[in-house]
Design an enzyme around this catalytic site. Structure first.
Site, PDB file in Angstrom:
ATOM      1  N   ASP A 132      24.140  31.756  86.077  1.00 31.92           N
ATOM      2  CA  ASP A 132      24.707  31.375  84.586  1.00 31.92           C
ATOM      3  C   ASP A 132      25.552  30.249  84.039  1.00 31.92           C
ATOM      4  OD1 ASP A 132      23.583  34.084  83.024  1.00 31.92           O
ATOM      5  OD2 ASP A 132      24.809  35.111  84.379  1.00 31.92           O
ATOM      6  N   ASP A 151      25.925  30.641  91.726  1.00 31.46           N
ATOM      7  CA  ASP A 151      26.314  30.730  90.166  1.00 31.46           C
ATOM      8  C   ASP A 151      24.984  30.437  89.670  1.00 31.46           C
ATOM      9  OD1 ASP A 151      27.755  32.749  88.560  1.00 31.46           O
ATOM     10  OD2 ASP A 151      27.963  30.846  87.933  1.00 31.46           O
TER      11      ASP A 151
END
Ligand code: BG6
Ligand code: MG
Length: 215
Positions: free
Chosen positions: A12, A10
């Protein structure tokens, strides 16, 4: 043989701390509407698409919001967010993250981004991180956001690997759920470092090297 052929990250809140910029941009929208919003509520927005995030914020809004206004609010949030991203530089990525990615790649493990964000390309450009990943699956490639596994399934396809050979790294509960739903192993970090469903719970990014059997 290595335990995982690929690791899907991922973006952010895992690779860089743009999650704080998301918070600041949504806070401005919530304040404008007179809606209560804090970091706890913000945690529910992790991994969730822009429009779904707005719907969560509007749960505390007393009144009707037209589709047109929702589009406007989402647009304004993104403009504020992009302004905050303008200040990003390669120095915003922790050295530990870069060194871990370099060691993994040197050991022959493929790396990809699996992010719900439509701004992933911009962030990778500002931080000069694009060359650290073999593939990028982001909000522009998907129709359903986390906890649906689509973004990770796409990333595995781009890498040419099956989900059972990939490890997903996530800071969002919705992201951990998405990884598990897609048949991926998952390591939680940050907020998700305490999520019991995460198969590995990290207190430091570099712990991934041990998990992946990299010296
Ligand atoms: C995710 C963030 O990575 O991307 C969410 O965790 C965000 O908070 C989502 O809503 C969509 O991002 P963007 O940049 O397309 O608005
Ligand atoms: Mg995240």
């Amino acid at each position: 043989m290595k335990k995982y052929k690929a690791v899907i990250f991922d973006l952010d809140g895992v690779i860089c701390h743009t999650d704080e910029y998301h918070y600041l941009a949504w806070k401005q929208i919530a304040d404008g509407l007179g809606v209560y919003f804090d970091r706890n509520i913000n945690n529910r927005l992790r991994g969730v698409s822009r429009m779904e995030s707005l719907e969560i914020i509007l749960e505390k809004y007393d009144g009707e919001v037209s589709c047109k206004l929702k589009e406007k609010l989402a647009y304004e949030k993104n403009e504020t967010y992009k302004k905050l991203l303008r200040n990003m530089t390669p120095a915003d990525v922790p050295v530990e993250v870069k060194e871990t990615l370099e060691k993994m790649r040197a050991a022959g493990i493929k790396t990809a981004i699996g992010s719900s964000s439509k701004n992933a390309g911009l962030i990778l450009q500002k931080t000069e991180l694009a060359c650290f990943f073999d593939a990028v699956s982001d909000g522009n490639c998907i129709t359903r956001s986390k906890p649906d596994p689509e973004v990770f399934v796409r990333a595995a396809e781009f890498l040419g690997e099956s989900p059972s050979d990939c490890l997903v790294v996530e800071d969002a509960f919705a992201g951990v759920d998405a990884a598990l739903a897609g048949g991926f192993a998952c390591a939680g970090i940050g907020d998700a470092g305490a999520y019991r469903k995460a198969g590995y719970r990290l207190s430091a990014f570099s712990e991934l090297l041990d998990i992946c059997g990299v010296e």
